[in-house]
Design a protein around this motif. Structure first.
Motif, mmCIF file in Angstrom:
data_model
loop_
_atom_site.group_PDB
_atom_site.id
_atom_site.type_symbol
_atom_site.label_atom_id
_atom_site.label_comp_id
_atom_site.label_asym_id
_atom_site.label_seq_id
_atom_site.Cartn_x
_atom_site.Cartn_y
_atom_site.Cartn_z
ATOM 1 N N CYS A 169 0.490 55.266 13.292
ATOM 2 C CA CYS A 169 1.226 56.104 14.580
ATOM 3 C C CYS A 169 1.913 57.073 13.766
ATOM 4 O O CYS A 169 1.973 58.348 13.981
ATOM 5 N N TYR A 170 2.812 56.508 12.825
ATOM 6 C CA TYR A 170 3.776 57.224 12.091
ATOM 7 C C TYR A 170 2.930 58.236 11.240
ATOM 8 O O TYR A 170 3.339 59.564 11.113
ATOM 9 N N ALA A 171 1.499 57.990 10.871
ATOM 10 C CA ALA A 171 0.814 58.785 10.029
ATOM 11 C C ALA A 171 0.468 60.111 10.876
ATOM 12 O O ALA A 171 0.466 60.969 10.126
ATOM 13 N N VAL A 172 0.074 59.640 12.064
ATOM 14 C CA VAL A 172 -0.360 60.573 12.840
ATOM 15 C C VAL A 172 0.697 61.472 13.112
ATOM 16 O O VAL A 172 0.436 62.953 13.046
ATOM 17 N N TYR A 173 1.733 61.083 13.469
ATOM 18 C CA TYR A 173 2.909 62.129 13.549
ATOM 19 C C TYR A 173 3.308 62.740 12.303
ATOM 20 O O TYR A 173 3.380 64.219 12.242
ATOM 21 N N LEU A 174 3.196 62.337 11.124
ATOM 22 C CA LEU A 174 3.643 63.044 9.756
ATOM 23 C C LEU A 174 2.555 63.870 9.578
ATOM 24 O O LEU A 174 2.800 65.234 9.047
ATOM 25 N N SER A 175 1.305 63.727 9.970
ATOM 26 C CA SER A 175 0.295 64.698 9.783
ATOM 27 C C SER A 175 0.364 65.944 10.459
ATOM 28 O O SER A 175 -0.263 66.738 10.193
ATOM 29 N N LEU A 176 1.170 66.083 11.396
ATOM 30 C CA LEU A 176 1.417 67.229 12.233
ATOM 31 C C LEU A 176 2.560 67.977 11.800
ATOM 32 O O LEU A 176 2.890 69.215 12.369
ATOM 33 N N PHE A 177 3.119 67.670 10.467
ATOM 34 C CA PHE A 177 4.218 68.395 9.820
ATOM 35 C C PHE A 177 3.881 68.906 8.634
ATOM 36 O O PHE A 177 3.118 68.337 7.828
ATOM 37 N N ARG A 178 4.745 69.941 8.292
ATOM 38 C CA ARG A 178 4.566 70.121 6.928
ATOM 39 C C ARG A 178 5.797 69.324 6.438
ATOM 40 O O ARG A 178 6.815 69.370 6.939
ATOM 41 N N TYR A 179 5.474 68.325 5.422
ATOM 42 C CA TYR A 179 6.223 67.326 4.918
ATOM 43 C C TYR A 179 6.001 67.020 3.672
ATOM 44 O O TYR A 179 5.370 66.049 3.444
ATOM 45 N N ASP A 180 6.740 67.733 2.595
ATOM 46 C CA ASP A 180 6.689 67.596 1.294
ATOM 47 C C ASP A 180 7.692 67.112 0.782
ATOM 48 O O ASP A 180 9.108 67.899 0.915
ATOM 49 N N ALA A 229 -7.996 41.814 14.482
ATOM 50 C CA ALA A 229 -8.061 41.326 13.185
ATOM 51 C C ALA A 229 -8.965 41.713 12.469
ATOM 52 O O ALA A 229 -8.837 42.455 11.413
ATOM 53 N N LEU A 230 -10.355 41.841 13.172
ATOM 54 C CA LEU A 230 -11.517 42.556 12.507
ATOM 55 C C LEU A 230 -11.208 43.671 11.880
ATOM 56 O O LEU A 230 -11.313 44.218 10.949
ATOM 57 N N ALA A 231 -10.721 44.561 12.944
ATOM 58 C CA ALA A 231 -10.497 46.057 12.845
ATOM 59 C C ALA A 231 -9.593 46.384 11.844
ATOM 60 O O ALA A 231 -9.982 46.951 11.028
ATOM 61 N N ILE A 232 -8.442 45.454 11.652
ATOM 62 C CA ILE A 232 -7.454 45.675 10.580
ATOM 63 C C ILE A 232 -8.013 45.288 9.349
ATOM 64 O O ILE A 232 -7.945 46.021 8.368
ATOM 65 N N ALA A 233 -8.740 44.115 9.341
ATOM 66 C CA ALA A 233 -9.569 44.067 7.933
ATOM 67 C C ALA A 233 -10.343 44.961 7.556
ATOM 68 O O ALA A 233 -10.503 45.313 6.190
ATOM 69 N N MET A 234 -10.924 46.085 8.268
ATOM 70 C CA MET A 234 -11.839 46.992 7.915
ATOM 71 C C MET A 234 -11.051 48.159 7.592
ATOM 72 O O MET A 234 -11.384 49.237 7.483
ATOM 73 N N PHE A 235 -9.735 48.343 7.962
ATOM 74 C CA PHE A 235 -8.953 49.358 7.915
ATOM 75 C C PHE A 235 -8.682 50.009 6.510
ATOM 76 O O PHE A 235 -8.597 49.336 5.484
ATOM 77 N N PRO A 236 -8.760 51.347 6.312
ATOM 78 C CA PRO A 236 -8.550 51.853 5.021
ATOM 79 C C PRO A 236 -6.992 51.789 4.709
ATOM 80 O O PRO A 236 -6.098 52.494 5.133
ATOM 81 N N PRO A 237 -6.635 51.156 3.536
ATOM 82 C CA PRO A 237 -5.288 50.950 3.126
ATOM 83 C C PRO A 237 -4.604 52.357 2.865
ATOM 84 O O PRO A 237 -3.242 52.442 3.222
ATOM 85 N N VAL A 238 -5.335 53.327 2.363
ATOM 86 C CA VAL A 238 -4.606 54.549 2.166
ATOM 87 C C VAL A 238 -4.033 54.990 3.260
ATOM 88 O O VAL A 238 -3.017 56.134 3.390
ATOM 89 N N SER A 239 -4.551 54.764 4.646
ATOM 90 C CA SER A 239 -4.148 55.418 5.729
ATOM 91 C C SER A 239 -2.750 55.010 6.195
ATOM 92 O O SER A 239 -2.140 55.633 6.725
ATOM 93 N N ILE A 240 -1.980 53.735 5.521
ATOM 94 C CA ILE A 240 -0.720 53.503 5.916
ATOM 95 C C ILE A 240 0.237 53.602 4.602
ATOM 96 O O ILE A 240 1.090 53.315 4.658
ATOM 97 N N ILE A 241 -0.353 53.954 3.525
ATOM 98 C CA ILE A 241 0.720 53.942 2.441
ATOM 99 C C ILE A 241 1.789 55.167 2.389
ATOM 100 O O ILE A 241 2.655 54.928 2.170
ATOM 101 N N GLY A 242 1.275 56.080 2.904
ATOM 102 C CA GLY A 242 2.042 57.307 3.235
ATOM 103 C C GLY A 242 3.292 56.955 4.108
ATOM 104 O O GLY A 242 4.439 57.035 3.488
ATOM 105 N N PRO A 243 2.916 56.475 5.370
ATOM 106 C CA PRO A 243 4.252 56.128 6.149
ATOM 107 C C PRO A 243 4.940 54.831 5.467
ATOM 108 O O PRO A 243 6.173 54.927 5.294
ATOM 109 N N LEU A 244 4.168 54.052 4.930
ATOM 110 C CA LEU A 244 5.202 52.924 4.034
ATOM 111 C C LEU A 244 5.861 53.366 2.939
ATOM 112 O O LEU A 244 7.215 53.002 2.983
ATOM 113 N N PHE A 245 5.341 54.098 2.260
ATOM 114 C CA PHE A 245 5.934 54.829 1.282
ATOM 115 C C PHE A 245 7.431 55.261 1.573
ATOM 116 O O PHE A 245 8.763 55.233 1.169
ATOM 117 N N ASN A 246 7.132 56.069 3.012
ATOM 118 C CA ASN A 246 8.390 56.981 3.402
ATOM 119 C C ASN A 246 9.422 55.758 4.144
ATOM 120 O O ASN A 246 10.506 55.910 3.673
#
Lengths: 301, 396, 306
Positions: free
Chosen positions: C51-62, A133-150
């Motif tokens: 994990c999905y981000a790691v996966y995406l980061s290995l692709f050209r995905y625009d 939980a602590l680790a997640i609280a420190m987590f950069p949100p930008v790291s998951i917005i891409g996948p979430l967006f998709n």
């Protein structure tokens, strides 16, 4: 340590040295009062100045915005009228309130279960849950917005309330688990047994004794979680595109770029005051509890 | 009110350790019984088994005529005063005391009547509307007792109720508890590690060690006729002096002299006295005296010896003298174990010390030799192997 | 409670019923059941996307040119790590983090001392300090932007947000204003753990107020300071809102989060953006790791006094 101090103030009676900690020491320093009084004044000014500036801007008509004066010469509520008659603010305000409240309610309930388990029960993975939980609280949100967006676009969650509630939950949960666990640890659980000896069923013991003692902590966690959700910007601009789910911070930022407002400064300022005042009132009323909640988890951890 | 009867009560944990081992104890209706022992002796566990907060692994627990082994605490009708009082912080004093009655759905008027009465007895009337956080330690203690009293339960249970109070208050509350127990005449079981509390309050005291009851007796009998080394060492302050002795016929050789056993002791020893035998001799500090303070007709009933006085503590009404002697290590192993059980410091090496309580008028001086008298009639003898008392004086 | 000390080590502080095997098992099950919902949600919305981000980061995905999507291995990372924009963002983030956290530590400590000692207006000061905490970051960013810009502000005709130094200064001041309260509350909690007797002992030993602060108070709240620094450093390193509102990344003030956002959301280049966010994630882990290592060595020496 603060946690226990605050616990003692709140829960008090059960242990003999109830009034240790916070108030101690201060009373013993009457000599050097002047420095601390100035310090107090500085802090108050520090905290209030930007708020006062925004307040002043919000009361200025568009023509006076650039006058550089702290006290508006022609104060008017025009900006407030503007933002409340324009959907550009009202709808995001509803979104912000709704999304924050729903997230808070769900997160606090789920976190309360987990925190109870952490404070009271022995089970495998307890340490992992806390540190995770602590680790997640420190987590950069930008790291998951891409996948979430998709994913959100694929599943239809994009630009919806649940689409924001879900990611907020991830960050709200660790926050709530830590504060609640800290509060729950301070509850004198012995009382449950005392109540049973006094003739209570386990349910009565919970409802009449434990619940009243746990509520302040739950309430505090709720405030902190609510403030977190209320504050979020990155998820709000990344995972929404229209008024359907856009929250106040995102909407305010877009006042500038795309809006009917010619010079949006006054309106932004008014919007800022509208979303800030409730928080300030909350902070004023629940000051002690918020301080306890913010530091409880941290110092213990 | 009711009697409490325990038969073979045992507490066994998952890993097989037993915190309480087959305890048989009969507590009469209205009796004040104290469970005493060093920390970890199982006394609190036993109390919690009585009240139902701890499962009973084995044995039978009766309250009155009912077997209560499987009853929830709420169905046992016992009131407990916890070590930390366990007051409900969100309720006023009045509501704290009313709490058990409300759960029993006692009519409101009756609740208020009983609370007011208890408050009057406990001198809490003025504090009824305050919250526990605003009370002093002693007041909290009273509220906890009030909560027990209002219920008129089958028994009061106390779990180290005075340990959170400072020394003065402890003495005051001790008399208070005695007064209230007498007033209501309720069966009471009281746990403490403080033997002074045990001696002053109890009708009978049960001494526990490692989950086993060592002796159950009146305070007077425990003091005058301890069943074994442990009880001897635990009861009494300062503790009984324990020194090695060599018994040959009726003569007992101590590290600092030899005494002749009084005839009644010799008699009680019976044929155990054949040949030479090692014993542990227990002497209470007050059974020493400055020889110059002892009248001649009594002197003959004891033993006189010369010893250096290492240190003196003069307390006004009495005087403690510390007498070093050598040769105490013969029984070191037994005593070390005892010391461990009692959480005491044990002097190492073969230099040991006697504690003697002398008349305050005594003129003995630190660093000088003095003639000390030992009352042979009051000595206790213990088997060095088993620790059991030998030739116990008959109990009163 | 004395008696229960003989129980196995798992004895609970509350002195609750000591366990039998069945009870332990039931307790374990209940614990797992209660903790499961929270754990599952946190995992689903973080672990899976990561994990999905790691996966995406290995692709050209625009998303603008979906027909060109292809596996490219570590090309995205190579591209990023060899680009000046990335290093500029790293530098900007590091500068903002280091300077703002350093200032916050100093001011936060001063505030904490005031709050600890103030007799007068104790409640007022503790309430006031929570105001910046409660204000939305975006709003704070606007407040400072309006305050410094010539057309809405009061500091004169020069626009600090029109140049590099002014931009950084404004961003850092905003960050400091908004987050110092949190820092000072953590430090205040640390201060409260330093026994008052130590202060008195030092006074008797002849230490001045300044010496007491440096030689008694601070060494005894080291772990609180480290916790506060860790929390704030990790938080500052993710900075996004303030920069977005005040400079939109102009004048070399773009941060890593901002860079990631631009790639992911503005340019919908999920491959490149994911690579950026994974790199940020790794850097956060590295910072946390360094701190935790620092902790361990420190806690070793502090523990004895607790």
């Amino acid at each position: 340590m603060t946690a226990s101090t605050i616990g003692a103030e709140r829960i008090g009676a059960t242990t003999a040295p109830a009034k240790a900690g916070t108030t101690k020491g201060a009373a013993k320093q009457p000599g050097s009062g002047a420095i601390w009084k100035i310090g107090t004044a500085v802090i108050v000014a520090y905290a209030l100045f930007p708020v006062l500036w925004i307040l002043s801007l919000s009361l200025k008509p568009a023509a006076d915005v650039g006058d550089g004066k702290l006290i508006p010469t022609n104060p008017s509520l025009g900006n407030y009228r503007d933002i409340f008659t324009s959907g550009e603010f009202v709808r995001p305000l509803i979104n912000s309130i709704g999304i924050s409240l729903i997230t808070t309610a769900i997160a606090v309930v789920i976190a309360a279960f987990a925190a109870y388990a952490i404070a009271r029960l022995d089970f495998p993975g307890k340490a992992l849950l806390l540190s995770g939980a602590l680790a997640i609280a420190m987590f950069p949100p930008v790291s998951i917005i891409g996948p979430l967006f998709n994913i959100w676009r694929a599943t239809g969650l994009y630009d919806t309330w649940p689409g924001l509630i879900l990611p907020y939950m991830t960050f709200a949960l660790p926050l709530a688990i830590w504060t609640l666990a800290a509060f729950f640890r301070e509850i004198p659980w012995d009382l449950e047994q005392a109540a049973q000896v006094d003739g209570a069923t386990p349910y009565q013991a919970f409802r009449k004794v434990i619940l009243p003692l746990a509520l302040p902590g739950v309430f505090t966690s709720a405030i902190i979680v609510f403030i977190f959700c209320w504050n979020d910007f990155l998820f709000a601009i990344s995972l929404t595109s229209t008024e359907a789910a856009r929250t106040v911070p995102a909407a305010t930022a877009f006042f500038t770029a795309s809006s009917n407002f010619i010079n949006p400064t006054g309106q932004i300022a008014a919007a800022a005051i509208v979303v800030t005042v409730p928080i300030i009132i909350m902070v004023l009323v629940f000051q002690r509890r918020i301080v306890a909640g913010l530091t409880a988890g941290a110092v213990k951890g | 009110m009711a009697a409490i009867t325990m038969r073979g009560i045992t507490k066994r944990y998952a890993d097989g350790t037993e915190a309480v081992k087959s305890v048989d104890l009969d507590i009469a209706d209205g009796e004040f019984v104290i469970l005493v022992g060093p920390s970890g002796c199982g006394k609190s566990t036993l109390l919690r088994m009585i009240v139902g907060l701890e499962d009973i692994s084995d044995g039978e627990m009766r309250i009155g005529d009912d077997i209560v082994n499987d009853r929830a605490p709420k169905d046992r009708d016992l009131a407990m005063v916890f070590q930390n009082y366990a007051l409900y912080p969100h309720l006023s004093v009045r509501e704290n005391m009313a709490f058990p009655l409300r759960l029993q759905k006692v009519p409101e008027a009756e609740i208020m009547k009983r609370v007011e009465e208890a408050a009057a007895v406990l001198e809490l009337t003025e504090n009824l509307d305050r919250k526990p956080a605003n009370l002093s330690g002693g007041q909290r203690q009273r509220v906890a007792m009030g909560r027990a009293i209002v219920r008129d339960p089958k028994a009061f249970l106390f779990d180290e109720p005075l340990s959170n109070l400072d020394a003065n208050l402890r003495v005051q509350m001790r008399t208070e508890i005695a007064r209230i127990q007498k007033k209501y005449g309720t069966t009471t079981v009281y746990v403490t590690h403080d033997q002074t509390e045990a001696m002053t309050l109890a009708d009978r005291v049960a001494v526990l060690r490692k989950g086993v009851v060592q002796q159950v007796d009146s305070p007077r009998n425990l003091y005058n006729s301890p069943a074994n080394l442990f009880v001897a060492g635990f009861i009494g302050s300062p503790s009984m002096n324990l020194v090695p002795g060599l018994l040959t016929g009726t003569s007992l050789q101590l590290p600092f002299g030899t005494l002749e056993l009084p005839s009644d002791v010799a008699q009680r020893l019976g044929n155990a006295q054949a040949g030479e035998r090692q014993v542990i001799v227990g002497i209470r500090p007050e059974h020493f005296e400055d020889a110059s303070m002892v009248s001649d007709d009594v002197k003959g009933q004891g033993m006189l010896f010369q010893n250096r006085i290492e240190n003196i503590e003069w307390l006004g009404s009495e005087l403690y003298a510390y007498l070093p002697y050598t040769g105490g290590d013969a029984i070191g192993r037994q005593l070390d174990q005892l010391a461990g059980d009692l959480d005491m410091e044990q002097s190492s090496g073969d230099e040991s010390q006697l504690v003697a309580r002398l008349d305050a008028a005594s003129r003995v001086r630190e660093g000088e030799d003095a003639e000390i008298w030992l009352d042979s009639r009051k000595i206790h003898l213990f088997d060095p192997e088993t620790g059991e008392a030998l030739a116990r004086p008959p109990v009163a | 409670m004395t008696a229960t000390t003989t129980a196995p080590a798992s004895r609970k502080r509350s002195g609750g019923p000591v366990k039998t095997t069945d009870r332990a098992k039931a307790e374990r099950n209940l614990g797992l059941k209660l903790a499961a919902p929270a754990a599952i949600i946190m995992l689903l919305v973080t672990a899976y996307p990561i994990c999905y981000a790691v996966y995406l980061s290995l692709f050209r995905y625009d998303l603008r040119v979906p027909e060109e999507n292809a596996f490219v291995g570590l090309d995205n990372y190579v591209l990023i790590l060899t680009s000046g924009v990335w290093w500029e963002a790293v530098l900007a983030t590091a500068v903002i983090t280091v300077i703002s956290v350093a200032i916050e530590l100093v001011i936060g400590l001063a505030f904490a001392l005031v709050m600890h000692r103030a007799i007068f207006g104790r409640r007022t000061v503790r309430t006031a300090i929570l105001i910046p905490y409660g204000i939305i970051t975006v709003i704070a960013a606007f407040a400072f932007r309006f305050a410094v810009q010539p057309d809405t502000g009061f500091i004169g005709d020069v626009n600090p947000l029109g140049g590099t130094i002014g931009s950084f200064a404004t961003i850092i001041i905003t960050e400091v204003w908004k987050t110092t309260p949190f820092m000072s509350l953590l430090l205040l909690a640390g201060l409260a753990t330093v026994p008052e007797e130590l202060q008195e002992a030092a006074k008797v030993d002849g230490a001045t107020a300044w010496q007491r602060l440096w030689k008694v108070t601070l060494p005894n709240m080291k772990s609180a300071i480290l916790v506060a620094l860790l929390f704030r450093a990790l938080d500052a390193f993710r900075i996004f809102d303030t920069v977005y509102v005040q400079t939109a990344g102009q004048f070399k003030s773009q941060t890593i989060s901002g860079l990631g956002y631009n790639a992911l959301i503005s340019r919908v280049n999920l491959g490149l953006g994911s690579a950026i966010s994974i790199l940020l994630f790794l850097m956060i882990i590295a910072i946390a790791f360094l701190f935790v290592k620092g902790f361990k060595t420190n806690l070793g020496t502090v523990k004895g006094e607790d």
